[in-house]
Design an enzyme around this catalytic site. Structure first.
Site, PDB file in Angstrom:
ATOM      1  N   HIS A 138      35.376  -5.853  15.329  1.00 34.60           N
ATOM      2  CA  HIS A 138      34.402  -6.862  15.755  1.00 34.60           C
ATOM      3  C   HIS A 138      33.381  -7.041  14.635  1.00 34.60           C
ATOM      4  O   HIS A 138      33.030  -6.091  13.946  1.00 34.60           O
ATOM      5  CB  HIS A 138      33.689  -6.401  17.025  1.00 34.60           C
ATOM      6  CG  HIS A 138      33.027  -7.499  17.769  1.00 34.60           C
ATOM      7  ND1 HIS A 138      31.768  -7.948  17.448  1.00 34.60           N
ATOM      8  CD2 HIS A 138      33.456  -8.269  18.791  1.00 34.60           C
ATOM      9  CE1 HIS A 138      31.454  -8.943  18.268  1.00 34.60           C
ATOM     10  NE2 HIS A 138      32.451  -9.155  19.098  1.00 34.60           N
ATOM     11  N   ASP A 182      38.942  -8.064  24.106  1.00 29.51           N
ATOM     12  CA  ASP A 182      40.259  -8.709  24.252  1.00 29.51           C
ATOM     13  C   ASP A 182      41.399  -7.724  24.365  1.00 29.51           C
ATOM     14  O   ASP A 182      42.540  -8.127  24.605  1.00 29.51           O
ATOM     15  CB  ASP A 182      40.506  -9.618  23.034  1.00 29.51           C
ATOM     16  CG  ASP A 182      39.516 -10.758  23.015  1.00 29.51           C
ATOM     17  OD1 ASP A 182      38.829 -10.929  21.996  1.00 29.51           O
ATOM     18  OD2 ASP A 182      39.398 -11.446  24.035  1.00 29.51           O
TER      19      ASP A 182
END
Ligand code: SDX
Length: 435
Positions: free
Chosen positions: A312, A369
């Site tokens: 991320h 996700d």
């Protein structure tokens, strides 16, 4: 920015050759301070240079705060864990839009307003007919949401606060209806109208999975899981799609067009498309014994393969949403009695990655996700719908950030500059003289 008026403004000095300049530093409520370089070019003749905006604050916002190192996510100051555990998605929508948790009366009124805007314009049905049945539902959502401004002219005047709020409610209310229609259209089943006696998530599940031939009773465990998944995805500071919505909104474009731009941006596999890509990756790995081969590929600088659902830009620790997503995944699979071998692959991949020096050194952890795909597939959604569900949830974040930008007296048209490395001026050559 409130901090701009603070007496104890700190100053940063820039020295270039024999010249130096001062730029103010502003402190936020929490998190990194910012250096205001808005006058840098006017005073120095040079631009900042920050591809990917890794060190750039694009705006002031009071909506969402992320501490990537600590794995913290706050919506209007409230931890995502508390909101996901104790509240529901529409409470989070109210909080993001108005800045405070609703009282019981405010929540009832807000739920009622959203519920009574869930139906789409009947002519929208014909809009769907223009798509091939096998069109990716994100293409359908991008087109249909962008087309909403053709149907709802009475809420496109961005200078009118009442119209801004009507457009916001309409977007939150109609997003699940359009998403369900995109799904039904892709499988050749008739559209299902919303029902006002159902809560937001139950209504969405029914619009997706009910058929005219029999009664559909939403499973309360799945509805609760769906609602929590919406809450987890509701907003996330100035991510790529939110920045797209803000940039589009800074030109004065109508809110429906801005949200459509956000949907288009979310589609990419580096962003919202990662849930679809992560499940495909888990399917490609297929079994626990093949994980080392893929971990090796992910670490190979010459191999473009990446572990989708990992890493991320901001979280350099565990994405707090991923923990809640993993718990929700177990709840859904247990409720449905599904034993998905891909969950075993995901859990083992996470275990290996969290102990591997490469991932530890680069601070790569599972993100929101990583587990969502397994959960959504178990609930009956096809892979192509995963990012659509992300878009349904993120609609409130996009619209709240858009409203905040429009209502910010300091907001300006967004127009970045560049470092030009192309050809200097050169004379035009007629084609007869070109070699
Ligand atoms: C979302 O921004 C948001 O808030 C987004 C989001 C939201 O709610 O809006 O949180 C939703 O988009 C979550 C992220 C979903 N994307 C993925 O899961 C795709 C896989 N992840 C990567 O593509 C990547 O981690 C990014 C794009 C998410 C972030 O990448 P950065 O911050 O640009 O970092 P980078 O690409 O420069 O990577 C740093 C290093 C690199 O190695 P070096 O060049 O330094 O040697 O880490 C490596 C990368 O190669 N790396 C990975 C990796 N992610 C980064 N290596 C293997 N697998 C990965 N997933």
């Amino acid at each position: 920015m409130d901090a701009k008026t603070g007496a104890n403004i700190k100053i940063a000095k820039l020295t270039l050759g024999d010249k130096s300049w001062s730029f103010p530093i502003y402190d936020g409520t929490v998190g990194p301070s910012v250096m205001d370089v808005s006058k840098l070019y006017a005073e120095t003749g040079i631009f900042t240079y920050d591809p990917g905006f890794t060190s750039t604050g694009s705006c002031e916002s009071k909506i969402t705060y992320i501490d990537g190192d600590a794995g913290v996510l706050l919506y209007r100051g409230y931890p995502i864990e508390d909101l996901a555990e104790h509240g529901d998605f529409l409470e989070t929508c109210y909080l993001l839009l108005y800045g405070e948790l609703p009282t019981a009366a405010q929540k009832e009124n807000f739920d009622d307003r959203v519920t009574h805007h869930t139906m789409g314009h009947e002519q929208m049905m014909r809009f769907f007919q223009g798509f091939r049945r096998d069109a990716h539902p994100m293409a359908v959502m991008t087109g249909c949401v962008g087309a909403l401004s053709a149907f709802y002219h009475d809420s496109t005047d961005i200078t009118d606060p009442t119209q801004r709020m009507v457009a916001s409610i309409r977007m939150i209310a109609k997003s699940p209806t359009l998403a369900a229609m995109a799904y039904k259209y892709s499988i050749g089943q008739p559209f299902v109208y919303p029902k006002n006696d159902l809560d937001y998530a139950s209504n969405f599940l029914r619009m997706c999975f009910a058929v005219p031939c029999e009664e559909y009773k939403p499973n309360p465990v799945l509805a609760r899981a769906m609602d929590r998944i919406f809450t987890l995805h509701a907003d996330h500071e100035q991510n790529a799609s939110t920045s797209t919505v803000r940039l589009a909104g800074s030109t004065g474009a109508n809110p429906f067009a801005c949200i459509a731009a956000g949907i288009a941006c979310l589609w990419g596999p580096a962003h919202g498309g990662a849930n679809e890509a992560a499940l495909k990756m888990l399917g490609e790995i297929g079994s626990v014994d093949r994980i080392p081969e893929y971990v090796k590929r992910a670490k190979d600088p010459n191999d473009s393969f990446r572990l989708m659902g990992f890493g991320h830009r901001v979280y350099k620790h565990y994405d707090p949403r991923a923990k809640i997503m993993q718990k929700t995944c177990h709840e859904v699979l247990n409720e449905l009695g599904v034993n998905d071998p891909l969950l075993d692959v995901a859990l083992e991949l996470e275990r290996i990655a969290l102990h591997d020096d490469y991932f530890i050194e680069k601070r790569l952890y599972p993100n929101v996700d990583f587990y969502s795909g397994i959960t959504l597939r178990a609930m009956g959604f096809p892979t192509a719908m995963f990012t659509v569900l992300f878009a349904v949830a993120r609609t409130v974040g996009w619209i709240a950030q858009w409203k905040e930008m429009i209502e910010d007296p300091h907001q300006k048209l967004g127009r970045p500059r560049q470092l030009y490395t192309g050809s200097p001026r050169r004379e035009y050559q007629p084609i007869s003289r070109r070699k």
